[in-house]
Structure formats: structure tokens, C-alpha cells
Design a protein around this motif. Structure first.
Motif, PDB file in Angstrom:
ATOM      1  N   VAL A 106      -0.951   4.107  -2.414  1.00 43.39           N
ATOM      2  CA  VAL A 106      -0.778   3.009  -3.365  1.00 43.39           C
ATOM      3  C   VAL A 106       0.501   2.223  -3.089  1.00 43.39           C
ATOM      4  N   GLN A 126       1.656   1.207  -0.241  1.00 41.89           N
ATOM      5  CA  GLN A 126       1.574   0.289   0.895  1.00 41.89           C
ATOM      6  C   GLN A 126       0.978  -1.030   0.422  1.00 41.89           C
ATOM      7  N   ILE A 127       1.859  -2.012   0.239  1.00 42.32           N
ATOM      8  CA  ILE A 127       1.450  -3.304  -0.305  1.00 42.32           C
ATOM      9  C   ILE A 127       1.973  -4.425   0.584  1.00 42.32           C
ATOM     10  N   GLN A 181      -1.259  -7.611  -2.317  1.00 44.28           N
ATOM     11  CA  GLN A 181      -2.417  -7.067  -1.613  1.00 44.28           C
ATOM     12  C   GLN A 181      -2.131  -5.629  -1.191  1.00 44.28           C
ATOM     13  N   HIS A 182      -3.113  -4.753  -1.410  1.00 47.47           N
ATOM     14  CA  HIS A 182      -2.982  -3.370  -0.960  1.00 47.47           C
ATOM     15  C   HIS A 182      -3.518  -3.253   0.453  1.00 47.47           C
ATOM     16  N   THR A 183      -2.743  -2.622   1.315  1.00 47.06           N
ATOM     17  CA  THR A 183      -3.126  -2.514   2.723  1.00 47.06           C
ATOM     18  C   THR A 183      -3.625  -1.119   3.083  1.00 47.06           C
ATOM     19  N   GLU A 224      -6.157   2.237   1.444  1.00 48.36           N
ATOM     20  CA  GLU A 224      -7.006   2.751   0.369  1.00 48.36           C
ATOM     21  C   GLU A 224      -6.465   4.046  -0.206  1.00 48.36           C
ATOM     22  N   ARG A 274       7.676  -6.217  -6.211  1.00 44.82           N
ATOM     23  CA  ARG A 274       6.631  -5.871  -7.169  1.00 44.82           C
ATOM     24  C   ARG A 274       7.232  -5.268  -8.441  1.00 44.82           C
ATOM     25  N   GLU A 319       0.000  -0.293 -10.725  1.00 46.26           N
ATOM     26  CA  GLU A 319      -0.800  -1.452 -10.329  1.00 46.26           C
ATOM     27  C   GLU A 319      -1.689  -1.870 -11.503  1.00 46.26           C
TER      28      GLU A 319
END
Length: 627
Positions: A339, A341-342, A332-334, A336, A318, A550
Motif C-alpha cells: 500500500v 508504493q504510490i 496512483q498505487h503502483t 497491488e 500524501r 487510503e
């Protein structure tokens, strides 16, 4: 008092978390390091008391010099606003280079090469770690030997399949499991040391020196296996942004380093007491009743080490994407709340194919060890080179002081690298091949984007004269706002010219939006947006992101209201240029590289997805551009 207590609790929690993420790779090295030195396929060292003590001394002082002194003592101080890793190092070194184009290019090429070595390491680590753990089944009973490769593939398949669900659930288990793992390493080693305390003499570096004077070329070749003990040391710097320097240092000096050294010295004692144990000294240190539980614990530890490497590959990808070294791809963010953890599907499946191919192709951890060292040592050399630029340029060290310190680092790094170069025919070709492929992809994308931008800029009209011409001979202006995405804030976007040519209208408000990625990890929210009123209903907006931020353009554009520019998303159209790139033979790029760039350009994720634009408000207008 409560504040002090809360601070200590947070420090303890971060140190525990660091155990699970930072030290998985280096923490599983005892599974295979000593075995590779004395029983590997590449110039094994004869088992004698002097050789065992010499190797133990080499392992200890390699960990001290490479990890404790180089990474913890120096490199971790070279942070980019708290962030570490190869991309942060590139950004820091580039900042020091200023406008020196040759120096900037050198830093870029060396930095990309370092990133390529990181990716190659990320392919080999899961394969060799999980294989070495599952090979404990053979020690428990030889009847399981034919199940080692299939079991390894099943474990790895499960690991890659679970990535899309995120790591939050299993992430909470990482720290406690690794506490049990390092405690087990320490206890197993301590028991054996108490049986043969003479091995503690290897703490004296004179044994490492004598090992070289007695063995000559063989001692140099042995470095190719000894380096396995320090693989994963670069993770201390790469993961610094997640935990901070202090928790990583506390975990290293307070728990990880002592546990590793107790285990290595325990294996040395086991080898001296029972030379037959060299076929797998780690597992043969354990009593028979502990073998099966130890296989399960080792597999869990290697899965954690692999998870940390995979997550690191997502993070570096990224950052490389943001800095323009890789094409846009789905992120994709896994989680909530976290930040960082993608999940990047393309990176995940590419890694999975490479890792499984390694397991099937090499079949054992011993064969894979030949491929392992060169990527790690290459990354170590590159880190030292970039660090020298930072020490001298940003920290203000004298040239003499910089050369003195970095020469010590490079003498160790180059010794390890040279020993691993000799293993190229036995497997070292794999990380080199992967490095060349990834290097070609990254440099082609970077150069292609720069060339495309140059072509678009050369063909673009200057913005200010265009606005004056519009004000003198105004076309029909319609209600609403048109936002034109453009990399060139001073030129007229091709999409605007096409819209004016075909539709013969302009909106009341015309906003030219340029997105920039700064060489810092994060840009504070209040500093991200700047607005310039150009008159006649035209505005120039610049949105700045850090390389770990992001992108969410509609959210950032809400801040334009603070500058007097009101944007109603439901009354706004986003105009995007959809370029069709054509290769040509008389270009600055080689024709085959143009073709490669065009393929990547066509398969890149859309601007709409990347910047989270509302799809029903986006208008794409095409144009042909010849490279």
C-alpha cells in the motif's frame, strides 16, 4: 525453534531492505564530503596532518552524535503508532498541545517549515548524488568531462520517467546493490588505512577539539562541509514505519556506520599520502582498473539514494494532503500488495523540473554542496524543537532534563546550521527560496480551507431544527438513498438545500457523511465508521482515516449495515457541493493569498476521484462563497 528461525530470517530481510531504502542518502555522502572540506569552493581547509585528523574526528563524532545518539537513541523512540517522519512528529506534538491554540499554531508552523526543508532536500539530493557519481568519468579520463552534465540529466530523466511504473521491480535490487556498495566502501577504506594506520588516532575526539582551537573561524566554516557526512540521517526516523526500529538499528551499527568510517578514514589516509588526490579522494583511492566499474556502482547507489528521496516525497505529500496541508491531487498505487508504493504525478514532475534545473544551473557537485547543507540542518533543528515538546509533554520528562538533552542536540544542530547560513550567497539561497514557496503554498491552503469551512458553517442552518421542520411539513420523499458529503456534521449541507429548492423532493434515506483525518497513521477498519440515526430517515455517518490511510468511501460505507443502515450503491446518489470561491479585500486573509488559494482550489483533484466515488452516481450542486 522454527518460529525463532523465521523471526531471525524476517529481521535479516528487513535489515537488508533498510540498507536499500534508508541508507542510500547517507551512504553516498563519501562521494563528496572529504572533497568539499579540503577542495570545495567555500573556505577549503589547508591539507596538513593535524587538519586531516581533526576533520576525520569531526566526521566520526558528528555521525555518532547526530545519527547514533540523536536519531537512533532518542528521536526514533518518538513514534506515532510505529510511524516516524515529520508528519508523525507534528501529530504527536499537536496531541500534547491539547486545546492551546497558540501552541498548536506554533507546532503547525514549525512542522510545516520542517516539511518544506524535507522537500528542498529532496530536490538537491538526486542532483548532487548523481552528479558526484558521474564526475568519476572525469577521473577515468578528462576527455569525458564535457559529458558529465548531459549524462547526469539522462540518468535523472530515466529515474523520474520510471516512477509511474512503480518501484517494485527495481526495489528488489536495492538491498543487494547497497550491500555491494557498503562492502566496497569498507574494503577501499581498509586498504588505505593499512597503508597509513596513523589516521586511526582520529577516533579520539581531542583531535576535533584541537582542530577548533588551532583554526578558529575556519574550523567553524568547515562545519558547512562536514555536515554533508550526516545528510540522510533523518531518513532513519522517516522510514521507521516501513521497517521498524530494530532492523534500522541493526543495519546502522552492524554495517553502515563501520563501512562509512572505514571509507572516510581511508580517504584521510589517501589525502595524507598523496595530497594531489584531494581533487576526488573517493575515486582516487581505487586502483585504475576499478575506476569504470566503480563509476557504474556509484551511479547505481546514487540512483537508489535518489529513489528513496523521491518515494519519501510521495509519502510526505500524501500525508500532508490527508492532514489538509496540500490540495487534493491524484494518487496512483503502483503495487497491488504494497500500500505504501504510490505515485503522485504532480509531485514527480515538479521534482524533476527542480532537480534538472539544479544540475544545469550549478553544473558540479562542489557548487551544489553550498546549497545542500542548509535544508538538512534546518530540518535537524526543527526535529530537535518538536522532540523537546514530546519529551516534556508526552514522555513526562522534567523541564530540566528536557532542556539538558535537547540543548546538546541543538548545540550540534545550530553549529551546523550557522556554518551553512554563511553559504547562502553561494547557493544556500535555493533551499531557502524553495522553502518559502512551499511554506506559502501549504499555509495558504491550510488557512484558506479553515476560512472556507468557517464561511460555510456560518451560512449553514442547524441540522436538528431542519429535520424537525421537515417532519412537520414533509416534502415529497422518493425511493433510494441520498448521500451528502459535508465537513460540518451539525449543519444542513448547501447541496441538500439546493436539491430541495430546485427538485422539491427528498430521498427516503438521507445520509450526511463527514470524513475526518485523525492524527494517527492508521485507523483500524472496525473503528472507521460511526452511524447515528437522527430519525425521519436522516442519518449522520462519520468516517475516520489515519493520515497514511487510503480513502475509499464506498468500501467504508459498506460497514454501515452493521449499524442498521443498508446502502445499495446502485440505488444511491452522492450529492457534492461544488463551491465557487470568490476573493474579497476585507477578508481575514491577504488578497494575494486568497487568489493563490482560489487557484489551488480550482485545480485540486475532484472529491469524486479522491474518495473513489462511482462517477455515474455523483451529482454536483454549485454555490458561491466569498472568502
Amino acid at each position: 525453534m522454527s518460529t525463532h528461525s523465521e523471526s531471525n530470517s524476517r529481521l535479516a530481510a528487513l535489515s537488508l531492505a533498510a540498507l536499500g531504502v534508508v541508507y542510500g542518502d547517507i551512504g553516498t555522502s563519501p562521494l563528496y564530503t572529504m572533497k568539499e572540506v579540503f577542495a570545495g569552493t567555500h573556505h577549503p581547509v589547508p591539507i596538513t596532518p593535524d587538519n586531516v585528523l581533526g576533520i576525520l574526528s569531526l566526521v566520526l563524532w558528528s555521525l555518532i552524535m547526530v545519527v547514533s545518539v540523536k536519531y537512533v537513541g532518542f528521536v526514533m523512540r518518538a513514534d506515532n503508532r510505529g510511524e516516524g517522519g515529520i508528519m508523525a512528529l507534528i501529530a504527536l506534538a499537536s496531541r500534547q498541545a491539547g486545546d492551546d491554540a497558540a501552541k498548536q499554531r506554533f507546532i503547525m508552523l514549525v512542522g510545516i517549515l520542517g516539511a518544506c526543508m524535507f522537500y528542498a532536500d529532496g530536490m538537491i539530493t538526486p542532483a548532487i548524488s548523481v552528479l558526484s557519481a558521474v564526475e568519476g568519468m572525469e577521473i577515468a579520463t578528462p576527455a569525458f568531462s564535457h559529458l558529465v552534465v548531459p549524462t547526469t540529466l539522462v540518468v535523472l530523466l530515466g529515474l523520474f520517467l520510471v516512477q509511474r511504473r512503480g518501484t517494485a521491480l527495481i526495489g528488489g535490487l536495492f538491498g543487494p546493490i547497497m550491500v555491494v556498495w557498503f562492502a566496497t566502501l569498507a574494503v577501499l577504506g581498509l586498504i588505505k588505512i593499512l597503508e597509513a594506520p596513523d589516521v586511526l588516532a582520529a577516533v579520539n575526539p581531542i583531535y576535533a577539539f584541537h582542530f577548533f582551537t588551532r583554526n578558529g573561524d575556519l574550523a567553524f566554516l568547515a562545519l558547512g562541509a562536514v555536515v554533508l557526512a550526516v545528510t540522510g540521517g533523518e531518513a532513519l526516523y522517516a522510514d521507521m514505519g516501513h521497517f521498524g526500529r530494530r532492523p534500522i538499528r541493526i543495519a546502522w551499527f552492524g554495517f553502515v556506520l563501520p563501512a562509512l568510517m572505514l571509507n572516510y578514514f581511508g580517504q584521510g589516509a589517501e589525502i595524507l599520502h598523496n595530497p594531489e588526490s584531494i581533487k576526488n579522494p573517493f575515486y582516487l583511492m581505487a586502483p585504475d582498473w576499478l575506476l569504470i566499474p566503480l563509476v557504474f556502482l556509484s551511479t547505481a547507489a546514487t540512483v537508489i539514494a535518489s529513489q528513496a528521496v523521491i518515494s519519501g516525497a510521495f509519502s510526505v505529500s500524501r500525508q500532508a494532503l490527508q492532514l489538509g496541508y496540500l490540495p487534493r491531487m491524484l494518487v496512483q498505487h503502483t503495487s497491488e500488495s504494497e500500500v505504501g508504493q504510490i505515485y503522485l504525478p504532480r509531485v514527480n514532475w515538479t521534482l524533476m523540473i527542480a532537480v534538472m534545473a539544479l544540475v544545469i544551473g550549478f553544473e558540479s557537485s562542489s557548487r551544489l554542496a553550498a546549497a545542500y547543507g542548509i535544508a538538512v540542518t534546518g530540518d535537524m533543528v526543527i526535529t530537535s524543537i518538536l522532540s523537546a515538546i514530546i519529551f516534556n509533554g508526552l514522555w513526562g520528562w522534567s523541564r530540566l532534563r528536557t532542556i539538558a538533552v535537547v540543548s546538546v542536540f541543538l548545540s550540534v544542530d545550530l553549529g551546523f546550521f550557522g556554518a551553512n547560513v554563511l553559504k547562502i550567497p553561494a547557493g544556500g539561497w535555493f533551499p531557502i527560496l524553495m522553502g518559502v514557496i512551499i511554506f506559502t503554498v501549504m499555509t495558504t491552503w491550510k488557512s484558506g480551507r479553515q476560512l472556507l469551512y468557517k464561511r460555510l458553517k456560518d451560512d449553514a442552518m442547524d441540522l436538528e431544527p431542519f429535520i424537525e421542520a421537515i417532519s412537520a411539513h414533509p416534502p415529497t420523499r422518493v425511493q433510494g438513498t441520498a448521500i451528502f458529503m459535508t465537513p460540518n456534521p451539525h449543519g444542513v449541507p448547501h447541496a441538500m438545500l439546493h436539491n430541495l429548492k430546485h427538485n422539491k423532493v427528498l430521498h427516503e434515506q438521507v445520509v450526511l457523511v463527514t470524513v475526518k483525518v485523525e492524527d494517527i497513521p492508521h485507523v483500524p477498519g472496525k473503528e472507521r465508521v460511526t452511524v447515528q440515526n437522527l430519525g425521519h430517515g436522516f442519518y449522520r455517518v462519520t468516517v475516520s482515516y489515519g493520515f497514511k490511510d487510503e480513502p475509499d468511501l464506498p468500501h467504508e460505507l459498506e460497514a454501515c449495515a452493521d449499524y442498521g443502515l443498508q446502502l445499495d450503491v446502485m440505488d444511491t446518489s452522492f450529492f457534492i457541493g461544488k463551491e465557487t470561491v470568490i476573493a474579497r479585500r476585507d477578508s481575514e486573509m491577504a488578497f494575494w493569498r486568497e487568489k493563490l488559494f482560489i487557484t489551488m482550489f480550482r485545480n485540486a483533484d475532484s472529491v469524486t476521484n479522491h474518495f473513489k466515488l462511482p462517477p455515474n452516481r455523483v451529482v454536483e450542486l454549485g454555490a458561491q462563497v466569498a472568502l
